[in-house]
Design a protein around this motif. Structure first.
Motif, PDB file in Angstrom:
ATOM      1  N   LEU A  14       0.826  -1.208   0.000  1.00 12.22           N
ATOM      2  CA  LEU A  14       0.000   0.000   0.000  1.00 12.22           C
ATOM      3  C   LEU A  14       0.859   1.256   0.000  1.00 12.22           C
ATOM      4  CD1 LEU A  14      -2.776  -1.079   2.519  1.00 12.22           C
ATOM      5  CD2 LEU A  14      -2.953  -0.890   0.031  1.00 12.22           C
ATOM      6  N   GLY A  15       2.007   1.187   0.670  1.00 11.66           N
ATOM      7  CA  GLY A  15       2.939   2.316   0.657  1.00 11.66           C
ATOM      8  C   GLY A  15       3.502   2.576  -0.724  1.00 11.66           C
ATOM      9  N   VAL A  16       3.796   1.508  -1.457  1.00  9.43           N
ATOM     10  CA  VAL A  16       4.287   1.657  -2.834  1.00  9.43           C
ATOM     11  C   VAL A  16       3.237   2.339  -3.686  1.00  9.43           C
ATOM     12  CG1 VAL A  16       4.892   0.353  -4.914  1.00  9.43           C
ATOM     13  CG2 VAL A  16       5.918  -0.260  -2.745  1.00  9.43           C
ATOM     14  N   GLY A  22       1.620   9.749  -5.160  1.00  8.58           N
ATOM     15  CA  GLY A  22       2.223  11.040  -4.839  1.00  8.58           C
ATOM     16  C   GLY A  22       3.121  11.547  -5.952  1.00  8.58           C
ATOM     17  N   LEU A  23       3.901  10.640  -6.535  1.00 12.87           N
ATOM     18  CA  LEU A  23       4.760  11.040  -7.652  1.00 12.87           C
ATOM     19  C   LEU A  23       3.934  11.488  -8.848  1.00 12.87           C
ATOM     20  CD1 LEU A  23       7.618   8.377  -7.680  1.00 12.87           C
ATOM     21  CD2 LEU A  23       7.769  10.758  -7.014  1.00 12.87           C
ATOM     22  N   LEU A  24       2.851  10.785  -9.136  1.00  7.14           N
ATOM     23  CA  LEU A  24       1.981  11.183 -10.244  1.00  7.14           C
ATOM     24  C   LEU A  24       1.298  12.510  -9.945  1.00  7.14           C
ATOM     25  CD1 LEU A  24       0.153   7.998 -11.558  1.00  7.14           C
ATOM     26  CD2 LEU A  24       1.776   9.437 -12.752  1.00  7.14           C
ATOM     27  N   GLY A  25       0.859  12.688  -8.706  1.00  5.71           N
ATOM     28  CA  GLY A  25       0.158  13.911  -8.334  1.00  5.71           C
ATOM     29  C   GLY A  25       1.024  15.147  -8.411  1.00  5.71           C
ATOM     30  N   GLY A  27       3.650  15.405 -10.379  1.00  6.59           N
ATOM     31  CA  GLY A  27       4.226  15.528 -11.718  1.00  6.59           C
ATOM     32  C   GLY A  27       5.672  15.083 -11.803  1.00  6.59           C
ATOM     33  N   GLN A  28       6.186  14.427 -10.783  1.00  4.33           N
ATOM     34  CA  GLN A  28       7.576  13.973 -10.781  1.00  4.33           C
ATOM     35  C   GLN A  28       7.768  12.718 -11.616  1.00  4.33           C
ATOM     36  OE1 GLN A  28      10.160  15.560  -9.320  1.00  4.33           O
ATOM     37  NE2 GLN A  28       8.771  17.185  -8.704  1.00  4.33           N
ATOM     38  N   ALA A  29       6.702  11.976 -11.860  1.00  2.60           N
ATOM     39  CA  ALA A  29       6.793  10.731 -12.621  1.00  2.60           C
ATOM     40  C   ALA A  29       5.699  10.718 -13.678  1.00  2.60           C
ATOM     41  CB  ALA A  29       6.644   9.532 -11.697  1.00  2.60           C
ATOM     42  N   SER A  30       5.933   9.944 -14.716  1.00  5.75           N
ATOM     43  CA  SER A  30       4.946   9.824 -15.779  1.00  5.75           C
ATOM     44  C   SER A  30       4.341   8.427 -15.731  1.00  5.75           C
ATOM     45  CB  SER A  30       5.609  10.075 -17.130  1.00  5.75           C
ATOM     46  OG  SER A  30       6.564   9.067 -17.388  1.00  5.75           O
ATOM     47  N   LEU A  31       3.424   8.189 -16.646  1.00  3.47           N
ATOM     48  CA  LEU A  31       2.771   6.888 -16.707  1.00  3.47           C
ATOM     49  C   LEU A  31       3.690   5.807 -17.266  1.00  3.47           C
ATOM     50  CD1 LEU A  31      -0.789   7.912 -17.912  1.00  3.47           C
ATOM     51  CD2 LEU A  31      -0.096   7.158 -15.654  1.00  3.47           C
ATOM     52  N   GLU A  32       4.867   6.174 -17.744  1.00  2.00           N
ATOM     53  CA  GLU A  32       5.791   5.194 -18.306  1.00  2.00           C
ATOM     54  C   GLU A  32       6.333   4.232 -17.258  1.00  2.00           C
ATOM     55  OE1 GLU A  32       8.747   7.604 -20.104  1.00  2.00           O
ATOM     56  OE2 GLU A  32       7.484   8.134 -21.815  1.00  2.00           O
TER      57      GLU A  32
END
Length: 128
Positions: A14-16, A22-25, A27-32
């Motif tokens: 659940l933490g993962v 959080g990363l998606l929210g 903008g630090q990470a993309s859907l890739e």
């Protein structure tokens, strides 16, 4: 197999998921990178469930050994916690005493990181 360990694995899964959200929210990470996070979350969540099922199938003798644990030494734990809290407070106060009043913490951090390089553009306050 310990039932607590299975619960920890489930919470890790659940933490993962929360970390990826959080990363998606932000903008630090993309859907890739979604497949890597999804696979790791599924592995942690399913391993927690499998470990819980295995722990339920254990014989009663092994369960009794798990339940019969000795009481932790609360005096020692309290002493260690008090010393860690005192060291943290002293470190924070020392940081405020060492940092010049005219510098921000960001500038002070850069100053400490670049102490081996001679930089003359820092405006240091003149001592009274």
């Amino acid at each position: 197999m310990n039932a607590k360990l299975s619960r920890q694995m489930t919470f890790l899964g659940l933490g993962v998921l929360a970390f990826y959200a959080g990363l998606l929210g932000t903008g630090q990470a993309s859907l890739e990178i979604l497949p890597q996070f999804a696979i790791s979350a599924v592995i942690f969540l399913s391993s927690g469930k499998i470990m819980r099922q295995i722990a339920d199938k254990l014989p009663a003798k092994e369960r009794a050994d798990e339940q019969k644990q000795e009481e932790p030494n609360w005096e020692l734990r309290n002493l260690v916690l008090n010393w860690l809290a005192a060291a943290t407070v002293v470190s924070i106060v020392a940081l405020f005493l060492v940092k010049p009043a005219s510098m921000t913490f960001n500038e002070f951090g850069r100053f400490l990181l670049n102490m081996d390089v001679i930089i003359t553009d820092y405006d240091m306050p003149i001592a009274p």
